[in-house]
Every structure is written in structure tokens, then in C-alpha cells.
Design a protein around this motif. Structure first.
Motif, PDB file in Angstrom:
ATOM      1  N   VAL A 152      36.428  58.138  47.904  1.00 59.03           N
ATOM      2  CA  VAL A 152      37.093  58.453  49.066  1.00 59.03           C
ATOM      3  C   VAL A 152      37.590  56.727  49.811  1.00 59.03           C
ATOM      4  CG1 VAL A 152      37.142  60.607  49.297  1.00 59.03           C
ATOM      5  CG2 VAL A 152      35.076  58.997  49.848  1.00 59.03           C
ATOM      6  N   ARG A 153      35.823  55.948  49.643  1.00 60.72           N
ATOM      7  CA  ARG A 153      35.890  55.108  49.662  1.00 60.72           C
ATOM      8  C   ARG A 153      36.134  53.720  49.545  1.00 60.72           C
ATOM      9  NH1 ARG A 153      33.586  55.774  55.404  1.00 60.72           N
ATOM     10  NH2 ARG A 153      33.424  54.137  55.470  1.00 60.72           N
ATOM     11  N   ALA A 154      36.946  52.664  49.541  1.00 60.61           N
ATOM     12  CA  ALA A 154      37.430  51.378  49.070  1.00 60.61           C
ATOM     13  C   ALA A 154      36.152  50.903  49.005  1.00 60.61           C
ATOM     14  CB  ALA A 154      37.717  51.002  49.494  1.00 60.61           C
ATOM     15  N   LEU A 155      36.189  49.607  48.284  1.00 64.32           N
ATOM     16  CA  LEU A 155      34.515  49.050  48.070  1.00 64.32           C
ATOM     17  C   LEU A 155      35.172  47.113  48.625  1.00 64.32           C
ATOM     18  CD1 LEU A 155      33.827  49.175  44.382  1.00 64.32           C
ATOM     19  CD2 LEU A 155      32.552  49.317  45.974  1.00 64.32           C
ATOM     20  N   ASP A 156      34.290  46.470  49.249  1.00 61.30           N
ATOM     21  CA  ASP A 156      34.922  45.907  49.607  1.00 61.30           C
ATOM     22  C   ASP A 156      35.688  44.131  48.996  1.00 61.30           C
ATOM     23  OD1 ASP A 156      33.427  46.380  52.583  1.00 61.30           O
ATOM     24  OD2 ASP A 156      31.357  45.420  51.368  1.00 61.30           O
ATOM     25  N   TYR A 157      36.602  44.227  48.763  1.00 59.97           N
ATOM     26  CA  TYR A 157      36.759  42.621  48.633  1.00 59.97           C
ATOM     27  C   TYR A 157      35.963  41.804  48.080  1.00 59.97           C
ATOM     28  CZ  TYR A 157      40.442  39.285  47.348  1.00 59.97           C
ATOM     29  OH  TYR A 157      41.131  38.234  46.517  1.00 59.97           O
ATOM     30  N   GLY A 158      36.289  41.313  46.542  1.00 61.13           N
ATOM     31  CA  GLY A 158      34.792  40.571  46.442  1.00 61.13           C
ATOM     32  C   GLY A 158      33.656  41.428  45.534  1.00 61.13           C
ATOM     33  N   SER A 159      33.683  41.771  45.659  1.00 62.65           N
ATOM     34  CA  SER A 159      32.289  42.141  45.504  1.00 62.65           C
ATOM     35  C   SER A 159      32.285  42.792  43.733  1.00 62.65           C
ATOM     36  CB  SER A 159      31.731  44.325  46.876  1.00 62.65           C
ATOM     37  OG  SER A 159      32.967  45.211  46.742  1.00 62.65           O
ATOM     38  N   ASP A 160      33.125  42.447  43.788  1.00 62.47           N
ATOM     39  CA  ASP A 160      33.264  43.857  42.441  1.00 62.47           C
ATOM     40  C   ASP A 160      34.324  42.966  41.445  1.00 62.47           C
ATOM     41  OD1 ASP A 160      33.834  44.727  39.245  1.00 62.47           O
ATOM     42  OD2 ASP A 160      33.222  46.997  40.584  1.00 62.47           O
ATOM     43  N   PRO A 161      34.941  41.801  40.694  1.00 64.72           N
ATOM     44  CA  PRO A 161      35.704  41.430  40.547  1.00 64.72           C
ATOM     45  C   PRO A 161      37.068  42.628  39.658  1.00 64.72           C
ATOM     46  CG  PRO A 161      34.015  40.320  39.726  1.00 64.72           C
ATOM     47  CD  PRO A 161      33.436  41.113  40.075  1.00 64.72           C
ATOM     48  N   GLN A 162      36.210  43.535  38.892  1.00 67.14           N
ATOM     49  CA  GLN A 162      37.338  44.584  38.381  1.00 67.14           C
ATOM     50  C   GLN A 162      37.891  45.074  38.895  1.00 67.14           C
ATOM     51  OE1 GLN A 162      34.546  46.756  34.790  1.00 67.14           O
ATOM     52  NE2 GLN A 162      36.161  45.240  33.618  1.00 67.14           N
ATOM     53  N   ARG A 163      37.540  45.748  40.548  1.00 70.58           N
ATOM     54  CA  ARG A 163      38.589  46.282  41.073  1.00 70.58           C
ATOM     55  C   ARG A 163      39.180  45.351  42.356  1.00 70.58           C
ATOM     56  NH1 ARG A 163      36.580  51.355  42.485  1.00 70.58           N
ATOM     57  NH2 ARG A 163      35.492  52.475  40.675  1.00 70.58           N
ATOM     58  N   ASP A 164      38.697  43.985  42.402  1.00 65.46           N
ATOM     59  CA  ASP A 164      39.918  43.063  43.179  1.00 65.46           C
ATOM     60  C   ASP A 164      41.203  43.262  42.333  1.00 65.46           C
ATOM     61  OD1 ASP A 164      37.148  42.795  44.591  1.00 65.46           O
ATOM     62  OD2 ASP A 164      37.873  40.944  43.446  1.00 65.46           O
ATOM     63  N   VAL A 165      42.314  42.998  43.580  1.00 64.49           N
ATOM     64  CA  VAL A 165      44.078  43.079  43.069  1.00 64.49           C
ATOM     65  C   VAL A 165      44.755  42.624  43.838  1.00 64.49           C
ATOM     66  CG1 VAL A 165      45.926  44.879  43.164  1.00 64.49           C
ATOM     67  CG2 VAL A 165      43.414  45.291  42.844  1.00 64.49           C
ATOM     68  N   ALA A 166      45.188  41.382  43.463  1.00 67.94           N
ATOM     69  CA  ALA A 166      46.117  40.240  44.113  1.00 67.94           C
ATOM     70  C   ALA A 166      47.444  40.853  43.231  1.00 67.94           C
ATOM     71  CB  ALA A 166      45.487  39.165  43.574  1.00 67.94           C
ATOM     72  N   GLY A 167      48.807  40.627  44.863  1.00 67.02           N
ATOM     73  CA  GLY A 167      50.355  40.968  43.994  1.00 67.02           C
ATOM     74  C   GLY A 167      50.296  40.144  45.028  1.00 67.02           C
ATOM     75  N   LEU A 168      52.584  40.366  44.561  1.00 65.20           N
ATOM     76  CA  LEU A 168      52.920  39.871  45.357  1.00 65.20           C
ATOM     77  C   LEU A 168      54.444  41.068  46.183  1.00 65.20           C
ATOM     78  CD1 LEU A 168      52.601  37.644  43.087  1.00 65.20           C
ATOM     79  CD2 LEU A 168      54.539  36.332  43.754  1.00 65.20           C
ATOM     80  N   ILE A 169      54.446  40.185  47.253  1.00 69.11           N
ATOM     81  CA  ILE A 169      55.221  41.751  47.934  1.00 69.11           C
ATOM     82  C   ILE A 169      56.773  41.490  47.933  1.00 69.11           C
ATOM     83  CG2 ILE A 169      55.814  43.170  49.432  1.00 69.11           C
ATOM     84  CD1 ILE A 169      53.071  43.999  50.368  1.00 69.11           C
ATOM     85  N   GLU A 170      57.992  41.554  47.342  1.00 70.32           N
ATOM     86  CA  GLU A 170      59.135  41.182  47.050  1.00 70.32           C
ATOM     87  C   GLU A 170      60.358  42.538  47.720  1.00 70.32           C
ATOM     88  OE1 GLU A 170      57.925  38.095  43.603  1.00 70.32           O
ATOM     89  OE2 GLU A 170      59.199  39.422  42.972  1.00 70.32           O
ATOM     90  N   ARG A 171      61.036  42.270  48.834  1.00 65.51           N
ATOM     91  CA  ARG A 171      62.330  42.829  48.416  1.00 65.51           C
ATOM     92  C   ARG A 171      63.620  42.391  47.336  1.00 65.51           C
ATOM     93  NH1 ARG A 171      66.836  43.066  50.968  1.00 65.51           N
ATOM     94  NH2 ARG A 171      66.916  40.968  51.468  1.00 65.51           N
ATOM     95  N   ILE A 172      63.575  43.928  46.704  1.00 66.65           N
ATOM     96  CA  ILE A 172      64.777  43.589  45.632  1.00 66.65           C
ATOM     97  C   ILE A 172      66.056  44.075  45.913  1.00 66.65           C
ATOM     98  CG2 ILE A 172      62.759  43.174  44.258  1.00 66.65           C
ATOM     99  CD1 ILE A 172      62.777  46.499  43.038  1.00 66.65           C
ATOM    100  N   GLY A 173      66.579  45.382  47.078  1.00 62.43           N
ATOM    101  CA  GLY A 173      67.796  45.736  47.665  1.00 62.43           C
ATOM    102  C   GLY A 173      66.964  46.185  48.883  1.00 62.43           C
ATOM    103  N   PRO A 174      68.221  46.839  49.622  1.00 63.71           N
ATOM    104  CA  PRO A 174      68.606  47.570  50.991  1.00 63.71           C
ATOM    105  C   PRO A 174      66.816  48.509  50.812  1.00 63.71           C
ATOM    106  CG  PRO A 174      70.284  46.981  50.035  1.00 63.71           C
ATOM    107  CD  PRO A 174      69.379  46.626  48.290  1.00 63.71           C
ATOM    108  N   ASN A 175      66.463  48.450  51.624  1.00 62.49           N
ATOM    109  CA  ASN A 175      65.279  49.778  51.771  1.00 62.49           C
ATOM    110  C   ASN A 175      64.591  49.830  50.663  1.00 62.49           C
ATOM    111  OD1 ASN A 175      65.799  50.283  54.172  1.00 62.49           O
ATOM    112  ND2 ASN A 175      66.940  51.262  54.096  1.00 62.49           N
ATOM    113  N   ARG A 176      64.479  48.630  49.712  1.00 64.74           N
ATOM    114  CA  ARG A 176      63.465  48.605  48.882  1.00 64.74           C
ATOM    115  C   ARG A 176      62.428  47.677  48.240  1.00 64.74           C
ATOM    116  NH1 ARG A 176      66.108  48.495  42.314  1.00 64.74           N
ATOM    117  NH2 ARG A 176      64.822  49.882  41.194  1.00 64.74           N
ATOM    118  N   TRP A 177      61.113  47.889  47.713  1.00 63.91           N
ATOM    119  CA  TRP A 177      60.712  46.747  47.265  1.00 63.91           C
ATOM    120  C   TRP A 177      59.777  47.214  46.047  1.00 63.91           C
ATOM    121  CZ3 TRP A 177      62.176  48.914  51.934  1.00 63.91           C
ATOM    122  CH2 TRP A 177      62.219  48.466  52.995  1.00 63.91           C
TER     123      TRP A 177
END
Length: 218
Positions: free
Chosen positions: A170-195
Motif C-alpha cells: 500500500v506504499r511505494a518505495l522511494d525512487y532510487g532506493s531499489d533498482p529492481q523497483r525503479d521504473v522509467a518510461g516515455l509517455i507519448e500520444r498516439i491518437g485522439p484521447n489515446r496515450w
């Protein structure tokens, strides 16, 4: 390094959210300090070196993931998704408005010979929120739930940095505290009201994870 000063928890900014059919959970809106994130306009200042490498290598990850899926006999499924799984599908103006979304995860490519090279999941609930000019993304339901902050990048993509919550946590780890839990990504729009949120080289299972987002109610 400066990112180590940017991993303070923002659990004080958590929201109590009631999920249909579930108990009330403490659902954080991110895992990077908002106050310090506001002080930078460059996501590189926040990201770990490992995540900077993930973002830099997004194209190679896409190529490897699609090759793995097609080699595993899932070429028709990849083609059927159209723009969602097309690496060059990003459109201008990637802004993801605040609100509730239905999000669908597809895991593309297998990290090991024993792994599944293509898995598509049903829709879950996600939320985008804005506070003090910082946008957060939270996947509210499912056994793997990404939570973190959204940063500007260019006119076709934004950058997501956060952590992964598993199971009944129910609680997230701090970013950077566990490399296996860190997530990085790209957010892109791919259509009208669609990402889409594209996460190259996640720690578990797949080569690329893709989350499709459409506004709830559409």
C-alpha cells in the motif's frame, strides 16, 4: 549524485482511495519529492544513471522486444495493436490531462528463453493528477502498479520516473532506493484521447512494457 537528494518520500501527499470491491488503501501519487522535482526542469537531474540508460536505449529495446514477440509467434497480435506497438507512432503534444484512465498493459519480448514473449492484460484503473505544476501517474489496480512523476522532455514525449508496487503493498518505495523497483518510461500520444507509457528494459519478465491509456468512460 543529485538524484540521491531527490528520493525523499512524498507519502504525506498520499490520497486515500476506495477501490470498487477492495479495502481502502493508501495510494501514493508519486515516489519522488515533489518539492525538489519542482526545482528542476530537466528529468536528467532526477533520474538514476540506470534509468537514463534505459531512456537512451528505448529504440533498441523496442526493436529487441518486437523481434522476440514475432519469433514467439505473436506477429499477428503485434500487428493488430497498430499504433500502440509501433515505435514511431508518437504524435505532437504528449500532454496527459489530469483525470481517471483505463489502462491496459502489454508485455512485449522475453528476457529469458523460458519467458513469455507476449502477454496482454485486461484494463485496469489509472489516475493522472496535477499539483504545483507537477503531474503524477498512478496505476491503481493490478498486481504490478507503477507510481511516479511525469517530466517534460520534447514535443513528442514526456518522461515518467517512479517505482513499482507489487501485490498488496500500500506504499511505494522511494525512487532510487531499489533498482529492481525503479521504473522509467516515455509517455507519448498516439491518437485522439489515446496515450501510451513505454517502459524499456523493466526489471522483470519482459523487454518492453507498454501501458495504453484512454480516459475512463470512453
Amino acid at each position: 549524485m543529485r538524484h540521491r537528494r531527490l528520493v525523499a518520500s512524498i507519502m504525506s501527499a498520499s490520497l486515500l482511495i476506495v477501490l470498487p470491491g477492495c479495502a481502502m488503501i493508501d495510494a501514493p501519487t508519486g515516489s519522488i519529492s515533489r518539492q525538489e522535482a519542482i526545482g528542476t526542469d530537466d528529468w536528467h537531474d532526477v533520474a538514476t544513471e540506470a534509468d537514463r540508460q534505459r531512456i537512451r536505449g528505448w529504440w533498441t529495446a523496442w526493436r529487441d522486444a518486437l523481434a522476440s514477440a514475432r519469433a514467439g509467434g505473436h506477429g499477428a497480435a503485434v500487428a493488430a495493436e497498430g499504433a500502440l506497438l509501433a515505435p514511431d507512432a508518437a504524435l505532437p503534444n504528449p500532454h496527459l490531462p489530469p483525470g481517471d484512465y483505463l489502462c491496459r498493459t502489454i508485455k512485449v519480448g522475453a528476457q529469458s528463453a523460458q519467458g513469455l514473449s507476449y502477454v496482454a492484460y485486461p484494463r485496469f484503473r489509472c489516475r493522472v493528477e496535477a499539483e504545483q505544476d507537477i503531474f503524477s501517474f498512478t496505476k491503481l489496480t493490478g498486481s504490478q502498479r507503477q507510481v511516479g512523476l511525469i517530466f517534460d522532455d520534447d514535443d513528442r514525449q514526456k518522461i515518467f520516473l517512479g517505482t513499482l508496487m507489487l501485490g498488496d503493498e500500500v506504499r511505494a518505495l522511494d525512487y532510487g532506493s531499489d533498482p529492481q523497483r525503479d521504473v522509467a518510461g516515455l509517455i507519448e500520444r498516439i491518437g485522439p484521447n489515446r496515450w501510451r507509457l513505454v517502459m524499456p528494459r523493466p526489471a522483470f519478465e519482459s523487454i518492453v512494457d507498454v501501458i495504453e491509456l484512454v480516459p475512463a468512460g470512453e
